[in-house]
Design a protein around this motif. Sequence first.
Motif, PDB file in Angstrom:
ATOM      1  N   TYR A  95     -10.458  35.152 -15.425  1.00  0.00           N
ATOM      2  CA  TYR A  95      -8.953  34.786 -15.188  1.00  0.00           C
ATOM      3  C   TYR A  95      -9.008  33.705 -14.382  1.00  0.00           C
ATOM      4  O   TYR A  95      -8.260  32.864 -14.729  1.00  0.00           O
ATOM      5  N   VAL A 111      -3.957  35.528  -9.850  1.00  0.00           N
ATOM      6  CA  VAL A 111      -5.321  36.124 -10.135  1.00  0.00           C
ATOM      7  C   VAL A 111      -5.671  37.189  -8.955  1.00  0.00           C
ATOM      8  O   VAL A 111      -5.986  38.061  -8.994  1.00  0.00           O
ATOM      9  N   GLU A 152      -1.689  43.125 -15.487  1.00  0.00           N
ATOM     10  CA  GLU A 152      -1.816  41.634 -16.269  1.00  0.00           C
ATOM     11  C   GLU A 152      -0.581  41.077 -16.676  1.00  0.00           C
ATOM     12  O   GLU A 152      -0.434  39.903 -16.321  1.00  0.00           O
TER      13      GLU A 152
END
Length: 256
Positions: free
Chosen positions: A153, A165, A194
């Motif tokens: 990520y 993140v 997410e």
Amino acid sequence: EATGSSKKCVADETLYPWLTAEAISGTTLSDSLELTRKLIVNYTTDLKQAKWSLLSSKFVPDFPNDEWNNVLSGKSVNLDAVFSSSLSTATDNCTVESFREFEHLFGAAKPSKMIATHGDWVTTWGITSRAVMFAFPHREWELDPYHDYITGYFAAIHNNFHSKVLELDKSIRKYVGSIQDTELSDFNKFRYLETRHLHVGGKAILKSEWRSSDPCCNLNRNTCNLQASQCRYRHVCQICKGNHRKGDCPHKEGHT
């Protein structure tokens, strides 16, 4: 003879609803999760003794004292405290913990520095992974894939949004540390996190970071179906930036 006031009350464990639920569910944990659970139960039965034994080992890795409690309890580690400790040379603010006839001297690690970059996280995760694997050697196959997952990520998202993140990482580790049936490598269970932290519509995203300062063209054409709080563009006049559409602007003469 013990008096009524001196008798110790013992709970009736058969009335614990979670034990009944476990007995009838038939659900079993993976071998790795079951071993993790058993070790946590063993360590936390006498956390002070377990920690004393660990810190007395000749192979114990360098790690903040307070965070060993989280490691042995299976809780989320404060990576900021680990990062700050790794950069500090201070030995003040020490505390003493006694066990049997021995004493251990500890330096209190207060997070004076915060993880801010991909590099900070990778360095700190390496330190933390070594500590976790010292107490849970079998978790190497869980921690290494998680490193790759988070690093992926960082690589995919612009540097300006790396803080998102970091927030995702904190949320995942907090979630995994609060339950017994999920590992850090169970990525399919983190999709909602997410979305919350990385997607434009996620609740954890600060709207100001994703919204444009430009007026909404659709609003000025009277075709925008979104509320002002939902639209990426500002609901203001394209001519004077007032709180009306272009067609209602008193300064529209001379503008097309």
